[in-house]
Write a protein that holds these residues in place. Structure first.
Motif, PDB file in Angstrom:
ATOM      1  N   GLN A  57       0.789  -1.196  -0.052  1.00 45.56           N
ATOM      2  CA  GLN A  57       0.172   0.038   0.036  1.00 45.56           C
ATOM      3  C   GLN A  57       0.595   1.151  -0.053  1.00 45.56           C
ATOM      4  OE1 GLN A  57      -2.666  -0.539   3.312  1.00 45.56           O
ATOM      5  NE2 GLN A  57      -3.289  -2.588   2.584  1.00 45.56           N
ATOM      6  N   THR A  58       2.139   0.948  -0.069  1.00 46.16           N
ATOM      7  CA  THR A  58       3.040   2.005  -0.319  1.00 46.16           C
ATOM      8  C   THR A  58       2.658   3.417  -0.991  1.00 46.16           C
ATOM      9  OG1 THR A  58       4.966   0.928   0.398  1.00 46.16           O
ATOM     10  CG2 THR A  58       5.560   3.050  -0.826  1.00 46.16           C
ATOM     11  N   ALA A  59       2.073   2.920  -2.244  1.00 48.01           N
ATOM     12  CA  ALA A  59       1.650   3.980  -3.251  1.00 48.01           C
ATOM     13  C   ALA A  59       0.385   4.564  -3.351  1.00 48.01           C
ATOM     14  CB  ALA A  59       1.821   3.529  -4.869  1.00 48.01           C
ATOM     15  N   ILE A  60      -0.246   4.073  -2.309  1.00 47.80           N
ATOM     16  CA  ILE A  60      -1.639   4.588  -2.048  1.00 47.80           C
ATOM     17  C   ILE A  60      -1.997   5.232  -0.641  1.00 47.80           C
ATOM     18  CG2 ILE A  60      -2.684   3.156  -3.699  1.00 47.80           C
ATOM     19  CD1 ILE A  60      -3.928   1.902  -0.560  1.00 47.80           C
ATOM     20  N   ILE A  61      -0.740   5.452   0.053  1.00 46.33           N
ATOM     21  CA  ILE A  61      -0.965   6.192   1.553  1.00 46.33           C
ATOM     22  C   ILE A  61      -1.530   7.403   1.026  1.00 46.33           C
ATOM     23  CG2 ILE A  61       1.458   7.176   1.006  1.00 46.33           C
ATOM     24  CD1 ILE A  61       1.910   6.445   4.117  1.00 46.33           C
ATOM     25  N   ALA A  62      -2.288   7.760   2.108  1.00 55.99           N
ATOM     26  CA  ALA A  62      -2.752   9.128   2.139  1.00 55.99           C
ATOM     27  C   ALA A  62      -3.957   9.354   0.914  1.00 55.99           C
ATOM     28  CB  ALA A  62      -1.941  10.340   1.933  1.00 55.99           C
ATOM     29  N   SER A  63      -4.886   8.190   0.909  1.00 56.67           N
ATOM     30  CA  SER A  63      -5.913   8.425   0.033  1.00 56.67           C
ATOM     31  C   SER A  63      -7.258   8.699   0.712  1.00 56.67           C
ATOM     32  CB  SER A  63      -6.151   7.078  -0.704  1.00 56.67           C
ATOM     33  OG  SER A  63      -5.162   6.515  -1.512  1.00 56.67           O
ATOM     34  N   TRP A  64      -7.758   9.820   0.011  1.00 54.05           N
ATOM     35  CA  TRP A  64      -8.904  10.427   0.613  1.00 54.05           C
ATOM     36  C   TRP A  64     -10.096   9.956   0.912  1.00 54.05           C
ATOM     37  CZ3 TRP A  64     -13.378  12.878  -0.586  1.00 54.05           C
ATOM     38  CH2 TRP A  64     -13.951  13.902   0.431  1.00 54.05           C
ATOM     39  N   LEU A  69      -6.976   6.902  13.242  1.00 52.39           N
ATOM     40  CA  LEU A  69      -7.386   8.356  13.166  1.00 52.39           C
ATOM     41  C   LEU A  69      -7.636   8.522  11.701  1.00 52.39           C
ATOM     42  CD1 LEU A  69      -4.720  10.052  15.602  1.00 52.39           C
ATOM     43  CD2 LEU A  69      -7.059   9.564  16.152  1.00 52.39           C
ATOM     44  N   PHE A  70      -7.114   8.081  10.792  1.00 48.30           N
ATOM     45  CA  PHE A  70      -7.033   8.429   9.421  1.00 48.30           C
ATOM     46  C   PHE A  70      -8.251   7.703   8.756  1.00 48.30           C
ATOM     47  CE2 PHE A  70      -6.305   7.618   4.827  1.00 48.30           C
ATOM     48  CZ  PHE A  70      -5.769   9.099   4.450  1.00 48.30           C
ATOM     49  N   ILE A  71      -8.591   6.392   9.123  1.00 47.79           N
ATOM     50  CA  ILE A  71      -9.612   5.929   8.476  1.00 47.79           C
ATOM     51  C   ILE A  71     -10.821   5.941   9.323  1.00 47.79           C
ATOM     52  CG2 ILE A  71     -10.537   3.566   7.426  1.00 47.79           C
ATOM     53  CD1 ILE A  71      -7.695   2.767   7.059  1.00 47.79           C
ATOM     54  N   GLY A  72     -10.741   6.897  10.564  1.00 45.79           N
ATOM     55  CA  GLY A  72     -11.909   7.019  11.529  1.00 45.79           C
ATOM     56  C   GLY A  72     -12.390   5.738  12.059  1.00 45.79           C
ATOM     57  N   ASP A 119     -14.976   0.635   2.145  1.00 48.24           N
ATOM     58  CA  ASP A 119     -14.766   1.347   1.040  1.00 48.24           C
ATOM     59  C   ASP A 119     -13.438   1.900   0.544  1.00 48.24           C
ATOM     60  OD1 ASP A 119     -17.437   1.461   0.299  1.00 48.24           O
ATOM     61  OD2 ASP A 119     -17.731   3.567   1.170  1.00 48.24           O
ATOM     62  N   TRP A 120     -12.433   1.946   1.558  1.00 48.57           N
ATOM     63  CA  TRP A 120     -11.281   2.242   1.272  1.00 48.57           C
ATOM     64  C   TRP A 120     -10.507   0.955   0.836  1.00 48.57           C
ATOM     65  CZ3 TRP A 120      -6.979   0.032   3.610  1.00 48.57           C
ATOM     66  CH2 TRP A 120      -5.631   0.991   3.579  1.00 48.57           C
ATOM     67  N   LEU A 121     -10.742  -0.161   1.301  1.00 49.72           N
ATOM     68  CA  LEU A 121     -10.069  -1.160   0.658  1.00 49.72           C
ATOM     69  C   LEU A 121     -10.622  -1.508  -0.485  1.00 49.72           C
ATOM     70  CD1 LEU A 121     -10.988  -3.664   3.523  1.00 49.72           C
ATOM     71  CD2 LEU A 121      -8.470  -3.235   2.709  1.00 49.72           C
ATOM     72  N   ASN A 122     -11.726  -1.236  -1.021  1.00 49.49           N
ATOM     73  CA  ASN A 122     -12.326  -1.414  -2.326  1.00 49.49           C
ATOM     74  C   ASN A 122     -11.906  -0.522  -3.461  1.00 49.49           C
ATOM     75  OD1 ASN A 122     -13.809  -4.058  -1.981  1.00 49.49           O
ATOM     76  ND2 ASN A 122     -15.282  -2.906  -0.959  1.00 49.49           N
ATOM     77  N   SER A 123     -11.693   0.847  -3.075  1.00 47.41           N
ATOM     78  CA  SER A 123     -11.560   1.824  -3.808  1.00 47.41           C
ATOM     79  C   SER A 123     -10.181   2.120  -4.046  1.00 47.41           C
ATOM     80  CB  SER A 123     -11.991   3.217  -3.246  1.00 47.41           C
ATOM     81  OG  SER A 123     -13.337   3.107  -2.860  1.00 47.41           O
ATOM     82  N   TYR A 124      -9.258   1.949  -2.896  1.00 49.41           N
ATOM     83  CA  TYR A 124      -7.726   2.085  -3.347  1.00 49.41           C
ATOM     84  C   TYR A 124      -6.949   0.800  -3.039  1.00 49.41           C
ATOM     85  CZ  TYR A 124      -9.643   6.795  -1.992  1.00 49.41           C
ATOM     86  OH  TYR A 124     -10.258   8.164  -2.243  1.00 49.41           O
ATOM     87  N   THR A 125      -7.318   0.238  -2.124  1.00 47.31           N
ATOM     88  CA  THR A 125      -6.184  -0.885  -1.798  1.00 47.31           C
ATOM     89  C   THR A 125      -6.208  -1.998  -2.784  1.00 47.31           C
ATOM     90  OG1 THR A 125      -6.660  -0.407   0.423  1.00 47.31           O
ATOM     91  CG2 THR A 125      -5.589  -2.276   0.264  1.00 47.31           C
ATOM     92  N   PHE A 126      -7.666  -2.585  -3.072  1.00 47.71           N
ATOM     93  CA  PHE A 126      -7.557  -3.942  -3.926  1.00 47.71           C
ATOM     94  C   PHE A 126      -7.018  -3.474  -5.296  1.00 47.71           C
ATOM     95  CE2 PHE A 126     -10.701  -5.865  -0.751  1.00 47.71           C
ATOM     96  CZ  PHE A 126      -9.973  -6.244   0.029  1.00 47.71           C
ATOM     97  N   PRO A 127      -7.339  -2.527  -5.954  1.00 41.93           N
ATOM     98  CA  PRO A 127      -6.794  -2.288  -7.009  1.00 41.93           C
ATOM     99  C   PRO A 127      -5.244  -2.123  -7.273  1.00 41.93           C
ATOM    100  CG  PRO A 127      -8.792  -0.630  -6.731  1.00 41.93           C
ATOM    101  CD  PRO A 127      -8.332  -1.441  -5.735  1.00 41.93           C
TER     102      PRO A 127
END
Ligand code: GUN
Ligand code: ZN
Length: 428
Positions: free
Chosen positions: A78-85, A294-297, A91-99
């Motif tokens: 996940q190095t290249a998707i750190i700090a995804s808004w 904190l970041f993912i709430g 949703d964070w897994l599906n939108s950013y992490t898995f791709p």
């Protein structure tokens, strides 16, 4: 032999359950002797200079010589998707992490990210990481290869998933078992590398897959097992739906042979009393990931209550759900979470968590995370006046903890003056 001179702090006891005066030895002019990859001696600089007159002296002045930081839970892919808004966990897994994780079947991509990842973490003073890789064996090979090249002691494993993820990121129960076993046999105990059996979390594994990995763990009880637990309320409700017969989230893992002293349970924010008691009873480890929480709430980890109960707790960035590669930033977030719960952590407790505490969570405190003679020489040399803001505050410090705290709260890579791994200087 090399003799590193600087300030040193050594923990003689856990600063959560013992008074500070009984937990720490501080040397204003200290020394660490390094020989054959290990710490050979530690103590006052004058004593060690007299004892080891032939040693090559490296004088770090006022800098603090610390064990390298131990980051007990990361996702290097996940190095290249750190700090995804803007998303919560699922949703964070599906939108950013898995791709992004889908790309790690390509060995060139995996190697490039692994190289970048280890450049970033070593610049931050981290010498041990425990990583989830991806479903692809290539991702595990890339991680261990990049770590071995740097002489690092790292842990990690193939992330197993066979449902609720894109097709490209799913295997099957037998496949997860076979791949994990082959990777374990290839890497575990090579150089300074340790395999960790890695079911991602209950929602992305069928009962069959969890059972297969539980069986693999029973066959290799000397390896660790890592997974996630009770990070967000929506996730906990989903687990209850998927496993209607389980008493709670922890029970899903226990029922499939995935609970024991070598279990590393990431997040663990919303545990029930039964889960807390059972985890304590089996002496599994909890891994606190404050920037991520904190970041993912996700919520506020109960450090004080869990420590009082006697839990074994490590600290981690959880890159890239976590918003930093740095354990300094992670200590700062742990402090802030403590404040929000009414228990500000002392700088000694924060530093202990990022070094020996995490090493204990991995059952490796006899090898890493301390300055004790015999330990492997993984060190971070910290400049406690690395920026104008930090220096002007540290100048007012009345003791070593007041001198360290501004670096905890405001420090970054600029504070990392040198990093040693396995007795060799990796960065300076
Ligand atoms: N739960 C399952 N997978 C993940 C992940 O990659 N990051 C975080 N923070 N939580 C998870
Ligand atoms: Zn994680």
């Amino acid at each position: 032999m090399q003799l590193l001179l600087g300030q040193t702090i050594r923990f003689t006891a856990d600063p959560f359950t013992n008074p500070l005066t009984d937990s720490v030895t501080y040397e204003r002019h200290g020394a660490v002797a390094v020989e054959n990859g290990r710490i050979a001696d530690v103590g006052p600089a004058d004593d060690l200079r007299n004892k080891h007159p032939q040693a090559r002296v490296i004088d770090y002045g006022d800098a603090l010589i610390s064990p390298g930081f131990v980051d007990a839970h990361v996702h290097y892919p996940q190095t290249a998707i750190i700090a995804s808004w803007g998303k919560r966990l699922i949703d964070w897994l599906n939108s950013y992490t898995f791709p992004e994780e889908s790309r790690f079947g390509d060995p060139a991509h995996a190697a490039q990210i692994a190289e970048t990842y280890f450049d970033l973490v070593t610049a931050a003073g981290t010498t041990t990481t425990v990583s989830y890789c991806t479903i692809h064996p290539e991702s595990v090979d890339a991680y261990f290869t990049a770590a071995a090249k740097r002489g690092l002691r790292v842990l990690g494993g193939k992330t197993c998933m066979d449902r609720n993820a894109p097709d490209t990121l799913q295997d099957t129960a037998p496949h997860a078992y076979d791949d994990s076993k082959a990777l374990l046999e290839r890497w575990h105990g090579q150089d300074r590398l340790t395999y960790v059996i890695t079911p991602r979390f209950a929602p992305t594994s069928t009962p069959d897959q969890l059972a297969a990995l539980g069986a693999l763990w029973a066959e290799h009880p000397d390896v660790l097992m890592q997974t996630h637990i009770s990070e967000q309320h929506e996730e906990i409700a989903w687990v209850a739906d998927l496993f209607p017969d389980a008493r709670d989230y922890l029970d899903v893992y226990e029922h499939h042979g995935l609970l024991g002293p070598g279990a590393l349970l990431g997040h663990a924010i919303h545990l029930t009393d039964r889960e807390r008691d059972r985890i304590r009873e089996v002496d599994a480890s909890l891994i606190h990931c404050p920037t991520s929480n904190l970041f993912i709430g996700s919520g506020l980890f109960d450090m004080q209550g869990l420590m009082e109960q006697g839990h074994r707790i490590g600290l981690a960035t959880d890159t890239g759900g976590g918003s930093s590669f740095s354990m300094l930033r992670t200590m700062a977030a742990a402090y802030e979470v403590g404040q929000l719960r009414g228990h500000p952590l002392h700088p000694a407790q924060l530093w202990w968590l990022a070094t020996e505490g995490s090493a204990r969570a991995l059952h490796m405190a006899d090898r890493i995370g301390t300055l004790e003679p015999g330990s492997e020489a993984d060190l971070a040399v910290i400049d406690l006046s690395s920026t104008q803001a930090i220096a002007q505050r540290a100048a007012r410090a009345e003791d070593i903890w007041q001198a360290i705290f501004p670096t905890i709260m405001m420090g970054d890579d600029r504070a990392i003056k040198a990093v040693w791994a396995n007795g060799s200087c990796l960065r300076s």
